[in-house]
Write an enzyme that holds these catalytic residues in place. Structure first.
Site, PDB file in Angstrom:
ATOM      1  N   PHE A 140      36.258  42.053  50.315  1.00 55.35           N
ATOM      2  CA  PHE A 140      37.558  41.418  50.105  1.00 55.35           C
ATOM      3  C   PHE A 140      37.614  40.855  48.690  1.00 55.35           C
ATOM      4  CE2 PHE A 140      34.912  38.230  52.309  1.00 55.35           C
ATOM      5  CZ  PHE A 140      34.976  37.153  51.440  1.00 55.35           C
ATOM      6  N   CYS A 141      38.822  40.848  48.132  1.00 56.47           N
ATOM      7  CA  CYS A 141      39.043  40.364  46.764  1.00 56.47           C
ATOM      8  C   CYS A 141      38.023  40.947  45.781  1.00 56.47           C
ATOM      9  CB  CYS A 141      39.037  38.828  46.710  1.00 56.47           C
ATOM     10  SG  CYS A 141      39.816  38.150  45.219  1.00 56.47           S
ATOM     11  N   ASP A 142      37.907  42.252  45.819  1.00 52.15           N
ATOM     12  CA  ASP A 142      36.914  42.905  44.965  1.00 52.15           C
ATOM     13  C   ASP A 142      37.370  42.914  43.496  1.00 52.15           C
ATOM     14  OD1 ASP A 142      34.592  44.265  44.337  1.00 52.15           O
ATOM     15  OD2 ASP A 142      35.507  46.240  44.617  1.00 52.15           O
TER      16      ASP A 142
ATOM     17  N   LYS B 202      42.021  40.194  38.308  1.00 51.20           N
ATOM     18  CA  LYS B 202      41.796  38.909  38.986  1.00 51.20           C
ATOM     19  C   LYS B 202      42.014  37.687  38.081  1.00 51.20           C
ATOM     20  CE  LYS B 202      38.634  38.752  42.157  1.00 51.20           C
ATOM     21  NZ  LYS B 202      37.318  38.871  42.803  1.00 51.20           N
TER      22      LYS B 202
END
Lengths: 228, 78
Positions: A125-127, B43
């Site tokens: 997850f959230c790589d 991100k």
């Protein structure tokens, strides 16, 4: 234990303060009640509100964060580590921001005899390419926000490290959220690990305390990074 | 009219970004330097500020993939 939303609000408040003026770099280490922390991009998913309600009903209340990436499940057994820093002139690189959290985590792991590296862990997850990995599995995820105000700004870098929470349970909470929200993302819990698994009972006492002590005792890390 | 361009130095890699939020609606009055859009890349969440004061014109909708140097909007004089 404090709600994740309160810690995240505090981080955002610090980011705003740091963007308005120079302050010495600040580190925060915290652990929270269970929460599914999602990014603002996740809030665009077609059935986001339904997923949010269902997740909360299962004990994973959803909290929005203003940093990048995608959903992560945190709670007891997950240590969150953040750095807030001011900058003036040229905006720091993304690598610089991620290094602010990855390097101390990797050094803290090394104190415990665990070799960490940065890289992607497909299926986690959230790589992303700035995960901290142990043997190719994700043990810590990272995200950041960089904000500009006039001639400078501030950045907030975050890391969440799985100490002794169950990677399968965390992955499952994230997967259920995305499925309900109408996303076709898929995950593989085997791409995620924990410090407890890496150490396999080698540490007696509180693993969380041992890790946090290793993390916060690394004063030289900050000196080394300050000139970057 | 002043173009709103994704700065070449907003991030350092060749990755594409996602424009995920305009802070103001199309046609809103904005001040130079105000936060007007948010972009996510690898991100990281990054901010775009208004290059001039005036009326915001949105050319790229939220969730669009964007590249550095791309024109995503404009500021029209009021």
């Amino acid at each position: 234990m404090t709600a994740a939303s309160e810690h995240l609000a505090r981080e955002q408040q610090l980011l705003d303060e740091y963007a308005a003026g120079d302050h010495p770099r600040k580190r925060l280490v915290w652990e929270s009640e269970r929460a599914l922390v999602v990014s603002q991009l996740d809030a665009h998913l077609p059935r986001f509100m339904d997923a949010m309600r269902a997740s909360a009903a299962e004990g994973w209340p959803v909290t929005l964060r203003k940093t990048g990436g995608s959903a992560v499940a945190i709670g007891p057994g997950v240590v969150n580590f953040s750095v807030v820093d001011s900058w003036r002139g040229t905006q720091p690189t993304l690598a610089y921001g991620f290094d602010l959290v990855c390097t101390p985590v990797i050094r803290a792991l090394a104190h415990l005899g665990v070799t960490g590296t940065t890289g992607a862990a497909p299926g986690a997850f959230c790589d992303g390419k700035y995960n901290v990995l142990v043997d190719g599995r994700k043990i810590a995820g990272t995200a950041q926000r960089c904000t500009r105000r006039g001639p400078g700004g501030a950045l907030l870098a975050q890391a969440m490290l799985i100490v002794d929470a169950d990677p399968a349970e965390l992955t499952s909470a994230v997967a259920r959220f995305y499925e309900r929200a109408g996303s076709d993302r898929t995950f593989d819990a085997r791409a995620v690990t924990s410090l407890a698994r890496c150490l396999a009972g080698q540490v007696t006492g509180s693993l969380r305390e041992t890790f946090v002590n290793a993390l916060t005792s690394e004063d030289s890390v900050w000196e080394a990074l300050s000139g970057a | 009219m002043t173009e709103i361009v994704v700065p070449e130095n907003l991030w350092d890699s060749d990755d594409e970004g996602v424009l995920f939020n305009w802070v103001y609606p199309d046609g809103a009055a904005v001040e130079q330097g105000a936060l007007i859009a948010e972009i996510t890349v690898e991100k990281a969440q990054l901010e775009l500020t208004a290059p001039a004061s005036g009326r915001l014109r949105i050319l790229v909708q939220p969730e669009a993939i964007i590249k550095k140097g791309q024109v995503i909007g404009a500021i029209e004089p009021v």
